[in-house]
Write a protein that holds these residues in place. Structure first.
Motif, PDB file in Angstrom:
ATOM      1  N   PRO A  73      47.429   7.412  15.607  1.00 58.42           N
ATOM      2  CA  PRO A  73      47.246   7.999  14.865  1.00 58.42           C
ATOM      3  C   PRO A  73      45.616   8.453  14.949  1.00 58.42           C
ATOM      4  O   PRO A  73      45.454   9.903  15.442  1.00 58.42           O
ATOM      5  CB  PRO A  73      48.454   8.805  13.838  1.00 58.42           C
ATOM      6  N   LYS A  74      44.887   8.053  15.175  1.00 61.20           N
ATOM      7  CA  LYS A  74      43.750   8.314  14.440  1.00 61.20           C
ATOM      8  C   LYS A  74      42.645   8.410  15.999  1.00 61.20           C
ATOM      9  O   LYS A  74      41.906   9.086  15.887  1.00 61.20           O
ATOM     10  CB  LYS A  74      43.035   7.043  13.900  1.00 61.20           C
ATOM     11  N   LYS A  75      43.474   8.141  17.292  1.00 60.95           N
ATOM     12  CA  LYS A  75      42.804   8.567  18.645  1.00 60.95           C
ATOM     13  C   LYS A  75      43.604   9.433  19.250  1.00 60.95           C
ATOM     14  O   LYS A  75      43.218   9.584  20.514  1.00 60.95           O
ATOM     15  CB  LYS A  75      42.180   6.839  19.062  1.00 60.95           C
ATOM     16  N   MET A  76      44.797   9.688  18.740  1.00 60.34           N
ATOM     17  CA  MET A  76      45.778  10.226  19.307  1.00 60.34           C
ATOM     18  C   MET A  76      45.005  12.057  19.533  1.00 60.34           C
ATOM     19  O   MET A  76      44.519  12.875  18.694  1.00 60.34           O
ATOM     20  CB  MET A  76      47.114  10.379  19.169  1.00 60.34           C
ATOM     21  N   ASP A  77      45.099  12.817  21.176  1.00 58.59           N
ATOM     22  CA  ASP A  77      44.476  13.644  21.323  1.00 58.59           C
ATOM     23  C   ASP A  77      45.775  14.683  21.433  1.00 58.59           C
ATOM     24  O   ASP A  77      47.191  14.195  20.825  1.00 58.59           O
ATOM     25  CB  ASP A  77      43.839  13.708  22.395  1.00 58.59           C
ATOM     26  N   GLU A  78      45.587  15.862  21.611  1.00 54.72           N
ATOM     27  CA  GLU A  78      47.247  17.112  21.546  1.00 54.72           C
ATOM     28  C   GLU A  78      47.850  16.740  22.638  1.00 54.72           C
ATOM     29  O   GLU A  78      49.506  16.334  21.858  1.00 54.72           O
ATOM     30  CB  GLU A  78      46.141  18.178  21.380  1.00 54.72           C
ATOM     31  N   THR A 187      53.644  13.803   8.869  1.00 58.48           N
ATOM     32  CA  THR A 187      52.921  13.955   8.168  1.00 58.48           C
ATOM     33  C   THR A 187      51.631  13.732   8.764  1.00 58.48           C
ATOM     34  O   THR A 187      50.296  13.957   8.535  1.00 58.48           O
ATOM     35  CB  THR A 187      53.533  13.430   7.013  1.00 58.48           C
ATOM     36  N   LEU A 188      51.749  11.980   9.632  1.00 54.85           N
ATOM     37  CA  LEU A 188      50.377  12.222  10.156  1.00 54.85           C
ATOM     38  C   LEU A 188      49.698  13.127  11.176  1.00 54.85           C
ATOM     39  O   LEU A 188      48.533  13.395  10.891  1.00 54.85           O
ATOM     40  CB  LEU A 188      50.686  10.504  10.733  1.00 54.85           C
ATOM     41  N   CYS A 189      50.416  13.391  11.817  1.00 56.91           N
ATOM     42  CA  CYS A 189      50.041  14.697  12.678  1.00 56.91           C
ATOM     43  C   CYS A 189      49.364  16.270  11.567  1.00 56.91           C
ATOM     44  O   CYS A 189      48.250  15.999  12.494  1.00 56.91           O
ATOM     45  CB  CYS A 189      51.214  15.685  13.348  1.00 56.91           C
ATOM     46  N   LEU A 190      49.740  16.396  10.595  1.00 54.21           N
ATOM     47  CA  LEU A 190      48.862  16.734   9.629  1.00 54.21           C
ATOM     48  C   LEU A 190      48.222  16.905   9.388  1.00 54.21           C
ATOM     49  O   LEU A 190      47.382  17.628   9.229  1.00 54.21           O
ATOM     50  CB  LEU A 190      50.274  17.388   8.742  1.00 54.21           C
ATOM     51  N   ASN A 191      47.831  15.578   9.145  1.00 47.27           N
ATOM     52  CA  ASN A 191      46.662  14.783   8.742  1.00 47.27           C
ATOM     53  C   ASN A 191      45.429  15.345   9.521  1.00 47.27           C
ATOM     54  O   ASN A 191      44.586  15.615   9.856  1.00 47.27           O
ATOM     55  CB  ASN A 191      46.864  13.492   8.007  1.00 47.27           C
ATOM     56  N   ALA A 192      45.814  15.265  10.911  1.00 44.07           N
ATOM     57  CA  ALA A 192      45.000  14.873  12.181  1.00 44.07           C
ATOM     58  C   ALA A 192      44.811  16.290  12.431  1.00 44.07           C
ATOM     59  O   ALA A 192      43.605  16.701  12.762  1.00 44.07           O
ATOM     60  CB  ALA A 192      45.977  14.382  13.928  1.00 44.07           C
ATOM     61  N   ILE A 193      45.350  17.405  12.710  1.00 46.17           N
ATOM     62  CA  ILE A 193      44.749  18.687  12.735  1.00 46.17           C
ATOM     63  C   ILE A 193      44.162  19.203  11.203  1.00 46.17           C
ATOM     64  O   ILE A 193      43.366  19.748  11.817  1.00 46.17           O
ATOM     65  CB  ILE A 193      46.610  19.761  12.475  1.00 46.17           C
TER      66      ILE A 193
END
Length: 254
Positions: A73-78, A187-193
């Motif tokens: 999740p730290k390196k994933m793009d959209e 939640t991880l996706c929200l953190n990435a945003i």
């Protein structure tokens, strides 16, 4: 009253049910964004061998899927997030449909009322399918992904159908743990945003289907608002399925 001994229903996000008379969709939860900015964490501590088995199965499925897809999740793009979410939602829409179908048939066989479970489970299935189509508005999967989805569906449908026939309480516990993982993923996706690792989504307007489905403000609704709402849905499924596993499967409410 008396059936929520663990207090799991207290972890439900605040929502109201809406039914759009102009739509074919079933009644479903909608949220005030302020109410779902933070979701109450809930993890059902396994108490029995069946609980431990259900949790172990979910951990195995999660780790295997993460390994196969090289999840980071730290390196994933959209695009990577869309691929993961679309794949997961095609699976998440299966249990509710199987549960509703199986309980419908059992109600017909036993001549006993279902007391609302069927409707809720079918609504859960439709809700997960709506998640899928909201994200599909931003990504059209190719042939390989479509074949993968079809293959996984064949295997998972038959596996879960047999499991639900033999052990419905265990099956709901399994889904409860699965939805715990879904809440964590969103939640991880929200953190990435929020950490500006998904710049396209940070400035993207919410898809039209999401605005209509969740009753969002057409002028201000953002992609982040959509992910917040989807996470809240998953939290509802998490808590309700754990609750369904805790209570009798058929009971007389009178």
């Amino acid at each position: 009253p008396g059936f929520d001994k663990t207090g799991v229903l207290n972890t439900l996000p605040k929502f109201k049910m809406i039914l759009n008379p102009k739509s074919y969709r079933m009644a479903h939860p909608v949220y005030q964004l302020n109410d779902i900015e933070k979701i109450k964490k809930y993890h059902h501590e396994p108490e029995t061998f069946r609980d431990k088995l259900a949790l172990g199965m979910i951990k195995l499925v999660r780790s295997s899927f993460d390994t196969i897809t090289r999840y980071n999740p730290k390196k994933m793009d959209e695009r990577a997030w869309l691929n993961r979410i679309i794949s997961l939602e095609t699976v998440a829409g299966v249990p509710g449909m199987i549960g509703g179908m199986t309980r419908h048939l059992k109600s017909l066989r036993t001549l006993e009322s279902d007391h609302g479970w069927i409707h809720h489970l079918l609504q859960e299935a439709e809700n997960e399918r709506m998640h899928l189509f909201i994200f599909l508005s931003m990504r059209n999967p190719g042939v390989f992904m479509r074949l993968s989805i079809a293959t996984v569906q064949i295997g998972f449908f038959n596996f879960y159908f047999l499991m639900y026939l033999m052990a419905p309480k265990f099956s709901h516990r399994f889904v409860g743990y699965l939805e715990e993982e879904a809440v964590h993923t969103y939640t991880l996706c929200l953190n990435a945003i929020d950490e500006n690792r998904l710049p396209l989504w940070a400035n993207m307007k919410a898809p039209a289907d999401a605005i209509e489905y969740y009753g969002l403000d057409p002028k201000t609704a953002s992609m982040r608002d959509v992910v917040l709402s989807v996470r809240a849905d998953e939290a509802v499924h998490r808590s309700v399925n754990h609750h369904f596993s805790d209570i009798p499967q058929f009971y007389d409410i009178h």
